[in-house]
Design a protein around this motif. Structure first.
Motif, PDB file in Angstrom:
ATOM      1  N   PHE A  85       0.886  -1.364  -0.170  1.00  0.00           N
ATOM      2  CA  PHE A  85      -0.091  -0.012   0.143  1.00  0.00           C
ATOM      3  C   PHE A  85       0.848   1.198   0.045  1.00  0.00           C
ATOM      4  CE2 PHE A  85      -3.303  -2.347   2.507  1.00  0.00           C
ATOM      5  CZ  PHE A  85      -3.581  -3.755   1.692  1.00  0.00           C
ATOM      6  N   TRP A  86       1.953   1.124   0.911  1.00  0.00           N
ATOM      7  CA  TRP A  86       2.769   1.843   0.502  1.00  0.00           C
ATOM      8  C   TRP A  86       3.743   2.572  -0.500  1.00  0.00           C
ATOM      9  CZ3 TRP A  86       8.116   3.174   0.892  1.00  0.00           C
ATOM     10  CH2 TRP A  86       8.601   4.280   0.886  1.00  0.00           C
ATOM     11  N   LEU A  87       3.890   1.407  -0.731  1.00  0.00           N
ATOM     12  CA  LEU A  87       4.718   2.421  -2.276  1.00  0.00           C
ATOM     13  C   LEU A  87       4.153   2.220  -3.157  1.00  0.00           C
ATOM     14  CD1 LEU A  87       7.831   2.332  -3.800  1.00  0.00           C
ATOM     15  CD2 LEU A  87       7.096  -0.836  -3.793  1.00  0.00           C
ATOM     16  N   THR A  88       2.815   2.009  -4.040  1.00  0.00           N
ATOM     17  CA  THR A  88       1.672   1.996  -4.843  1.00  0.00           C
ATOM     18  C   THR A  88       0.482   2.513  -4.348  1.00  0.00           C
ATOM     19  OG1 THR A  88       0.577  -0.354  -4.097  1.00  0.00           O
ATOM     20  CG2 THR A  88       2.536  -0.260  -5.662  1.00  0.00           C
ATOM     21  N   GLY A  89       0.066   2.684  -3.352  1.00  0.00           N
ATOM     22  CA  GLY A  89      -1.344   3.750  -3.279  1.00  0.00           C
ATOM     23  C   GLY A  89      -2.315   2.961  -3.005  1.00  0.00           C
ATOM     24  N   TYR A  90      -2.419   1.566  -3.480  1.00  0.00           N
ATOM     25  CA  TYR A  90      -3.739   0.774  -3.531  1.00  0.00           C
ATOM     26  C   TYR A  90      -3.876   0.735  -1.875  1.00  0.00           C
ATOM     27  CZ  TYR A  90      -2.464  -1.332  -7.835  1.00  0.00           C
ATOM     28  OH  TYR A  90      -2.136  -1.773  -9.367  1.00  0.00           O
ATOM     29  N   THR A 107       1.040  -3.616 -15.830  1.00  0.00           N
ATOM     30  CA  THR A 107       0.055  -3.299 -15.355  1.00  0.00           C
ATOM     31  C   THR A 107      -0.183  -3.078 -14.053  1.00  0.00           C
ATOM     32  OG1 THR A 107      -0.979  -4.966 -17.005  1.00  0.00           O
ATOM     33  CG2 THR A 107      -2.259  -3.549 -15.860  1.00  0.00           C
ATOM     34  N   PHE A 108       0.089  -3.464 -12.405  1.00  0.00           N
ATOM     35  CA  PHE A 108       0.380  -3.500 -11.588  1.00  0.00           C
ATOM     36  C   PHE A 108       1.063  -2.291 -11.247  1.00  0.00           C
ATOM     37  CE2 PHE A 108       1.980  -3.942  -7.038  1.00  0.00           C
ATOM     38  CZ  PHE A 108       0.907  -3.893  -6.388  1.00  0.00           C
ATOM     39  N   PHE A 109       2.304  -2.087 -11.810  1.00  0.00           N
ATOM     40  CA  PHE A 109       2.326  -0.369 -11.397  1.00  0.00           C
ATOM     41  C   PHE A 109       1.658   0.586 -12.317  1.00  0.00           C
ATOM     42  CE2 PHE A 109       6.125  -3.210  -9.321  1.00  0.00           C
ATOM     43  CZ  PHE A 109       6.196  -2.877  -8.149  1.00  0.00           C
TER      44      PHE A 109
END
Length: 164
Positions: A85-90, A107-109
């Motif tokens: 969550f921290w790294l990607t904002g998800y 796609t994930f990133f």
């Protein structure tokens, strides 16, 4: 000579063959180390992964391995998710959607809400490469994630991992 008298001729022959094999193996190994050192010194990276194949790795296939890695080291899935969550904002819902869609890493990133601005503070070596020096941005993001997960598995406090 003493050993020849103590062991049978068959065993002696096998030991002699094994010693020849070891001598040849060591010779080849030393040459390989020299060649790899030479290539490394001159900036030639052997065994570069095919980037297109790496981009297409499905995140959902790797996620359970991440969970297993951190749980075997006494950490939790929730801590792993906090890192993602921290790294990607998800968030929990959008991460699960990516897993359900079987998104590849590209796609994930690409669909990540926002890469954390503090991700550039992630430094160190992962898989033999300095994370901060990786030129390919997608590979760098993947290695950021690997580095954070390694830090979690090694017992580093979550506050430090999240660069707070």
């Amino acid at each position: 000579l003493i050993f020849q008298k103590l062991i049978s001729p068959t065993v002696h022959r096998h030991l002699a063959e094994y010693m020849v094999y070891l001598r040849e193996f060591c010779h080849v190994y030393i040459h390989m180390q020299f060649i790899l050192s030479f290539l490394y010194i001159y900036g030639i990276k052997l065994f570069e992964m095919d980037k297109a194949r790496v981009y297409k790795i499905v995140f959902a296939s790797v996620y359970p391995l991440y969970i297993k890695k951190v749980e075997t080291k006494g950490r939790t899935k929730e801590e792993l998710d906090a890192i993602i969550f921290w790294l990607t904002g998800y968030d929990k819902k959008t991460l699960q959607q990516q897993i359900d869609k079987k998104s590849d890493f590209e796609t994930f990133f690409a669909q990540a809400p926002q890469l954390n601005p503090n991700a550039t503070k992630i430094t160190g070596v992962i898989c033999g490469y300095r994370v901060e020096e990786i030129e390919d941005k997608l590979i760098q993001k993947m290695r950021y994630l690997d580095k954070l997960i390694d830090e979690l598995a090694k017992g580093k406090p979550l506050e430090k991992i999240l660069r707070k």
